[in-house]
Design a protein around this motif. Structure first.
Motif, PDB file in Angstrom:
ATOM      1  N   ALA A 207       0.842  -1.197   0.000  1.00 35.93           N
ATOM      2  CA  ALA A 207       0.000   0.000   0.000  1.00 35.93           C
ATOM      3  C   ALA A 207       0.877   1.246   0.000  1.00 35.93           C
ATOM      4  CB  ALA A 207      -0.921   0.001   1.218  1.00 35.93           C
ATOM      5  N   LEU A 208       0.550   2.205  -0.877  1.00 34.38           N
ATOM      6  CA  LEU A 208       1.290   3.464  -0.979  1.00 34.38           C
ATOM      7  C   LEU A 208       0.407   4.608  -0.508  1.00 34.38           C
ATOM      8  CD1 LEU A 208       2.409   1.474  -3.310  1.00 34.38           C
ATOM      9  CD2 LEU A 208       3.279   3.556  -4.362  1.00 34.38           C
ATOM     10  N   ASN A 209       0.989   5.518   0.285  1.00 30.05           N
ATOM     11  CA  ASN A 209       0.239   6.696   0.717  1.00 30.05           C
ATOM     12  C   ASN A 209       1.184   7.741   1.287  1.00 30.05           C
ATOM     13  OD1 ASN A 209      -2.065   8.238   0.927  1.00 30.05           O
ATOM     14  ND2 ASN A 209      -3.037   6.981   2.500  1.00 30.05           N
ATOM     15  N   PHE A 210       0.711   8.989   1.288  1.00 24.75           N
ATOM     16  CA  PHE A 210       1.420  10.124   1.896  1.00 24.75           C
ATOM     17  C   PHE A 210       2.820  10.316   1.296  1.00 24.75           C
ATOM     18  CE2 PHE A 210      -1.058   8.002   5.390  1.00 24.75           C
ATOM     19  CZ  PHE A 210      -2.177   8.807   5.278  1.00 24.75           C
ATOM     20  N   ILE A 211       2.946  10.130  -0.010  1.00 28.68           N
ATOM     21  CA  ILE A 211       4.248  10.229  -0.678  1.00 28.68           C
ATOM     22  C   ILE A 211       4.378  11.593  -1.349  1.00 28.68           C
ATOM     23  CG2 ILE A 211       5.674   9.304  -2.541  1.00 28.68           C
ATOM     24  CD1 ILE A 211       4.465   6.562  -1.961  1.00 28.68           C
ATOM     25  N   GLY A 212       5.517  12.230  -1.141  1.00 24.86           N
ATOM     26  CA  GLY A 212       5.805  13.461  -1.861  1.00 24.86           C
ATOM     27  C   GLY A 212       6.114  14.662  -1.001  1.00 24.86           C
ATOM     28  N   ALA A 213       6.019  14.530   0.317  1.00 26.09           N
ATOM     29  CA  ALA A 213       6.389  15.641   1.202  1.00 26.09           C
ATOM     30  C   ALA A 213       7.891  15.622   1.438  1.00 26.09           C
ATOM     31  CB  ALA A 213       5.632  15.524   2.528  1.00 26.09           C
ATOM     32  N   PRO A 214       8.481  16.750   1.809  1.00 23.52           N
ATOM     33  CA  PRO A 214       9.928  16.776   2.070  1.00 23.52           C
ATOM     34  C   PRO A 214      10.291  16.077   3.370  1.00 23.52           C
ATOM     35  CG  PRO A 214       8.944  18.902   2.562  1.00 23.52           C
ATOM     36  CD  PRO A 214       7.868  18.085   1.928  1.00 23.52           C
ATOM     37  N   ALA A 215      11.561  15.693   3.480  1.00 18.63           N
ATOM     38  CA  ALA A 215      12.134  15.138   4.718  1.00 18.63           C
ATOM     39  C   ALA A 215      11.397  13.896   5.199  1.00 18.63           C
ATOM     40  CB  ALA A 215      12.161  16.202   5.818  1.00 18.63           C
ATOM     41  N   GLN A 216      10.996  13.041   4.263  1.00 15.37           N
ATOM     42  CA  GLN A 216      10.321  11.809   4.647  1.00 15.37           C
ATOM     43  C   GLN A 216      11.330  10.672   4.803  1.00 15.37           C
ATOM     44  OE1 GLN A 216       7.366  11.408   1.471  1.00 15.37           O
ATOM     45  NE2 GLN A 216       5.771  11.900   2.931  1.00 15.37           N
ATOM     46  N   ALA A 217      11.019   9.749   5.695  1.00 17.46           N
ATOM     47  CA  ALA A 217      11.829   8.541   5.866  1.00 17.46           C
ATOM     48  C   ALA A 217      10.891   7.348   5.914  1.00 17.46           C
ATOM     49  CB  ALA A 217      12.661   8.619   7.150  1.00 17.46           C
ATOM     50  N   TYR A 218      11.333   6.235   5.335  1.00 13.95           N
ATOM     51  CA  TYR A 218      10.505   5.029   5.238  1.00 13.95           C
ATOM     52  C   TYR A 218      11.195   3.885   5.961  1.00 13.95           C
ATOM     53  CZ  TYR A 218       8.015   7.718   1.753  1.00 13.95           C
ATOM     54  OH  TYR A 218       7.294   8.705   1.131  1.00 13.95           O
ATOM     55  N   MET A 219      10.482   3.305   6.917  1.00 15.06           N
ATOM     56  CA  MET A 219      10.998   2.195   7.704  1.00 15.06           C
ATOM     57  C   MET A 219      10.097   0.989   7.539  1.00 15.06           C
ATOM     58  SD  MET A 219      12.140   4.268  11.170  1.00 15.06           S
ATOM     59  CE  MET A 219      10.708   5.346  11.190  1.00 15.06           C
TER      60      MET A 219
END
Length: 331
Positions: A207-219
């Motif tokens: 599932a993909l969501n909330f993508i495209g804001a600055p300073a994001q990290a994915y764990m």
């Protein structure tokens, strides 16, 4: 005479040795290429990505004109990209429609990627277009299908072991009559309850969501797919080293965040034991559910890099698939 014959034998020996060395070198280079075969390079199509995003970036709460326009656009785009398309219409006060496109619809196993295409009806955010909250994930999935198109149509279709499913959920956001801040997830719940795609055939639901804001990290959010998450991190590093990514901070981290997660359309799959990956940052974007969640506030290096990473991951997953692939908790 004997000296001349000896010279001929010596020259012949050196020629034979040279030919042998040449073939050994060729074999070495071929074997080395097989072992360290470079990552597949796919041509970015930013024009398609931008045009796709422009078609989706409009107010699209369920029942609105923008909603029906985006729904029809998703169906048309999937069909033009060679996918078998399905629409599942259902009612719960108003009419909702889930959209699905599949390659190899008769396959026994599927890699499923999903997001939602509807926006919440916000009275305090006139013109809310949900750029990070649905639009960018939708555009990424369609652009991935476009740029992987030749592989999907010419190679994947020859296979009988694996298929690809792209699902765009409706009813993710609550309606005005629903309790405030409720996680209704009508579309994904409907998909799982009706088994629009048999649940036992879904190897992983991403599932993909909330993508495209600055300073994001994915764990990593789930232990069962921690290995797949780590592969995402390796793909990002490989693409970065080969100069295929935009200048941007590191998105994927080899870290476990298995105790917290943002609610999203993967929840119904998780409840049924389907392995899930949630490609979402560890916190909501600052523009979440505000009028500022628009194209002007997107961090484009993040969007472009996520696009490249996800495309490479999907290609590698499909290309390397075998009958032993499984991530199910109950396996």
């Amino acid at each position: 005479m004997a000296d001349r014959q000896q010279i001929h034998v010596s020259m012949f020996t050196w020629i034979v040795a040279g030919v042998c060395l040449f073939y050994l070198l060729i074999n070495f280079l071929l074997m080395h290429w097989v072992v360290v075969k470079p990552s597949a390079r796919f041509t970015n199509d930013e024009n398609h990505l931008n045009a796709t995003l422009a078609m989706i970036l409009k107010p699209r709460w369920t029942g609105s004109l923008g909603h029906s326009q985006v729904r029809d656009f998703l169906l048309q785009e999937l069909w033009e990209l060679g996918f078998h398309t399905e629409r599942d219409e259902f009612e719960d006060g108003v009419a909702f429609t889930n959209v699905m496109g599949t390659i190899n619809p008769e396959a026994p196993n599927f890699l499923l990627l999903c997001c939602h295409y509807d926006t919440e009806y916000l009275t305090n955010a006139e013109g809310f277009v949900g750029a990070t909250d649905g639009a960018v994930p939708c555009a990424i999935l369609l652009n991935m299908a476009k740029t992987l198109g030749p592989y999907l149509r010419e190679e994947l279709r020859k296979r009988m072991d694996i298929g690809l499913a792209l699902v765009f959920f409706d009813g993710h956001e609550p309606m005005p009559s629903d309790p405030k801040d409720s996680n209704v997830l009508r579309g994904s719940k409907r998909f799982v309850e009706m088994e629009t795609l048999p649940l036992e055939s879904i190897e992983v639901a991403i599932a993909l969501n909330f993508i495209g804001a600055p300073a994001q990290a994915y764990m990593s959010h789930y232990d069962s797919t921690y290995g797949l998450h780590n592969r995402m991190t390796e793909i990002e590093l490989n693409l970065r080293e080969s100069g295929q990514l935009a200048q941007c901070h590191l998105l994927f981290q080899k870290l476990k965040d298995h105790d917290t997660d943002l609610p999203d359309d993967h929840y119904p799959f998780l409840d049924e034991g389907v392995p899930v990956m949630h490609l979402a940052p560890y916190r909501y974007p600052e523009v979440w559910h505000t009028a500022a969640d628009n194209a002007a506030h997107l961090h484009w290096p993040t969007v472009l890099n996520m696009n490249s990473i996800i495309r490479q991951f999907v290609y590698e997953y499909l290309e390397s698939h075998d009958d032993d692939t499984t991530f199910r908790v109950d396996s």
